[in-house]
Design an enzyme around this catalytic site. Sequence first.
Site, PDB file in Angstrom:
ATOM      1  N   HIS A 131       0.805  -1.215   0.000  1.00 17.20           N
ATOM      2  CA  HIS A 131       0.000   0.000   0.000  1.00 17.20           C
ATOM      3  C   HIS A 131       0.845   1.275   0.000  1.00 17.20           C
ATOM      4  O   HIS A 131       0.334   2.362  -0.254  1.00 17.20           O
ATOM      5  CB  HIS A 131      -0.985  -0.003   1.185  1.00 17.20           C
ATOM      6  CG  HIS A 131      -0.376   0.249   2.521  1.00 17.20           C
ATOM      7  ND1 HIS A 131      -0.016  -0.754   3.389  1.00 17.20           N
ATOM      8  CD2 HIS A 131      -0.078   1.404   3.159  1.00 17.20           C
ATOM      9  CE1 HIS A 131       0.465  -0.237   4.492  1.00 17.20           C
ATOM     10  NE2 HIS A 131       0.444   1.072   4.396  1.00 17.20           N
ATOM     11  N   ASP A 161       0.219  -7.692   1.561  1.00 21.01           N
ATOM     12  CA  ASP A 161       0.620  -6.289   1.603  1.00 21.01           C
ATOM     13  C   ASP A 161       2.135  -6.143   1.513  1.00 21.01           C
ATOM     14  O   ASP A 161       2.746  -5.337   2.220  1.00 21.01           O
ATOM     15  CB  ASP A 161       0.089  -5.606   2.871  1.00 21.01           C
ATOM     16  CG  ASP A 161       0.163  -4.083   2.784  1.00 21.01           C
ATOM     17  OD1 ASP A 161       0.198  -3.566   1.654  1.00 21.01           O
ATOM     18  OD2 ASP A 161       0.199  -3.429   3.844  1.00 21.01           O
ATOM     19  N   GLY A 232       3.904   6.848   7.822  1.00 24.92           N
ATOM     20  CA  GLY A 232       5.290   6.952   7.370  1.00 24.92           C
ATOM     21  C   GLY A 232       6.138   5.788   7.837  1.00 24.92           C
ATOM     22  O   GLY A 232       7.190   5.497   7.266  1.00 24.92           O
ATOM     23  N   ASN A 233       5.697   5.088   8.904  1.00 26.96           N
ATOM     24  CA  ASN A 233       6.381   3.879   9.361  1.00 26.96           C
ATOM     25  C   ASN A 233       6.060   2.672   8.484  1.00 26.96           C
ATOM     26  O   ASN A 233       6.745   1.649   8.555  1.00 26.96           O
ATOM     27  CB  ASN A 233       5.996   3.527  10.801  1.00 26.96           C
ATOM     28  CG  ASN A 233       6.810   4.265  11.838  1.00 26.96           C
ATOM     29  OD1 ASN A 233       6.286   5.073  12.587  1.00 26.96           O
ATOM     30  ND2 ASN A 233       8.113   3.994  11.880  1.00 26.96           N
ATOM     31  N   SER A 234       5.009   2.760   7.690  1.00 32.54           N
ATOM     32  CA  SER A 234       4.583   1.629   6.875  1.00 32.54           C
ATOM     33  C   SER A 234       5.726   1.083   6.030  1.00 32.54           C
ATOM     34  O   SER A 234       6.393   1.819   5.315  1.00 32.54           O
ATOM     35  CB  SER A 234       3.459   2.059   5.926  1.00 32.54           C
ATOM     36  OG  SER A 234       2.222   1.718   6.442  1.00 32.54           O
TER      37      SER A 234
END
Length: 490
Positions: A131, A161, A232-234
């Site tokens: 994502h 994901d 933003g950590n994704s």
Amino acid sequence: MSESNVIESQRTPAFRSVRSAGWVAFLSCLLVVLWSQAASARSLPDFTDLVEENSDAVVNISTTTEPKGGPGVQGMPFSQDQIEQMPEFFKRFFGGPQSPFNGGQGNAEPRRSIGSGFIVSKDGYVLTNNHVVDGADKIIVRLSDRRELPAKVIGTDARSDIAVLKVDAKDLPVVDIGKSKDLKVGEWVFAIGSPFGFDHTVTAGIVSAVGRSLPTENYVPFIQTDVAINPGNSGGPLFNMDGEVVGINSQIYTRSGGFMGVSFSIPIDDAMNVFKQIREKGTVSRGWLGVLIQEVNRDLAESFGLKRPRGALIAEVMDGSPAAKAGLQSGDIVLAYNGEEIQFSSDLPPLVGRTAVGETAELTVLRGGDEKTIDVTIGQLPAEDSNQGSAAPGNSAGPSNAPLGLSVQPLPSGMADSLDIKGGVVVTGIGAGAALEAGIQPRDVITEIDRKPIRSVDDYTNVVKDLKKGKAVSARIIREGHPLYLVIKP
């Protein structure tokens, strides 16, 4: 010397001795407290060396998506204030292309977002979340030495994901890959990422749970932590105390849009399996059993003769599926898969998904009160399959004051054909009674009661009249095309 002076002179040494002993005791207690605090401080983990060793292999990923046309910002369905007030469940950080937090697809300006990732090979392979890069026209990977390299998407897997990127570089720093299966609840872990664009931010916490099944995905047994994760950590790595990557930070539970102490990471074992398949074949294949399952609650366990709730109850076996070919039946309860116990229905899909296509799996099932071992040759999960998950949550035969409080009619042939079943009865009315308490509704189709098939009104009448008062029995129904087991206590 007076009598009072004699007494005082006699007491003074003893008094001084007691007072001195009191100070010794106080100082001793103080030392114990200070030593305990020092010991506690020493027992807390020190992440400095681990962060220094691994930061270079963590990258910032920025994406740009060109506008695809449309009405622009005015076309967004909600205002930003409305969005911020909405209760949200498992909102992905800087989600997919439709995310209103990214401006929506209709923005007149290019949409930009930020995520994280990590390097897994010296020649430039990078792992991140699907994502983070989904729909992006341009992807830039920024290294710790501030180099910015364009990245190419090698492959993605929406179910897990995971996205695999490639940058053109050599001799890059890489992370060490650990084993997520060895994680224990309560152990320390830490994350490095770019929350809100702040590169190489470090947060730490403990493993809160393992094997979590989320509504968004049946095939990933998520790691739950209390590590602070924010937009933003994704795609960033989750490390253990050996400096090994054990997960990829992916989702949070939030009502505010920010961190609330519940974060979810994709186990690195699953991620590396996806990476290997994408790198070698360009696609990802998963094992497929071909069943629709539901949780076994206390009442269902009682009705099926289980001492406690456990296993995955098969509500439907799909025609032509590996399960059908192996002889699995609706009403079977899967207790173990290749020797691994199934405690919750959510335990089964990840185990099946990890099994290689064509491999034979051994299932232990409960059928008719007896345990059986059934071998199944695992098939390949169809591209759009959504059925190896959870079941949907649920002449006239007497008035509503009948034993179950139901009125039923024969199943019309056209309805039977549309549902692809051989028979059953349709609930036409329901009054106070066991069926109402069980959750049966008008228009439900009953196909089984107490493990006995119901194909006609006569079948229904004969089975119901023999039910024992107060004994829980299972009833299989079809509601809006989905099979479901309920428990009835006459």
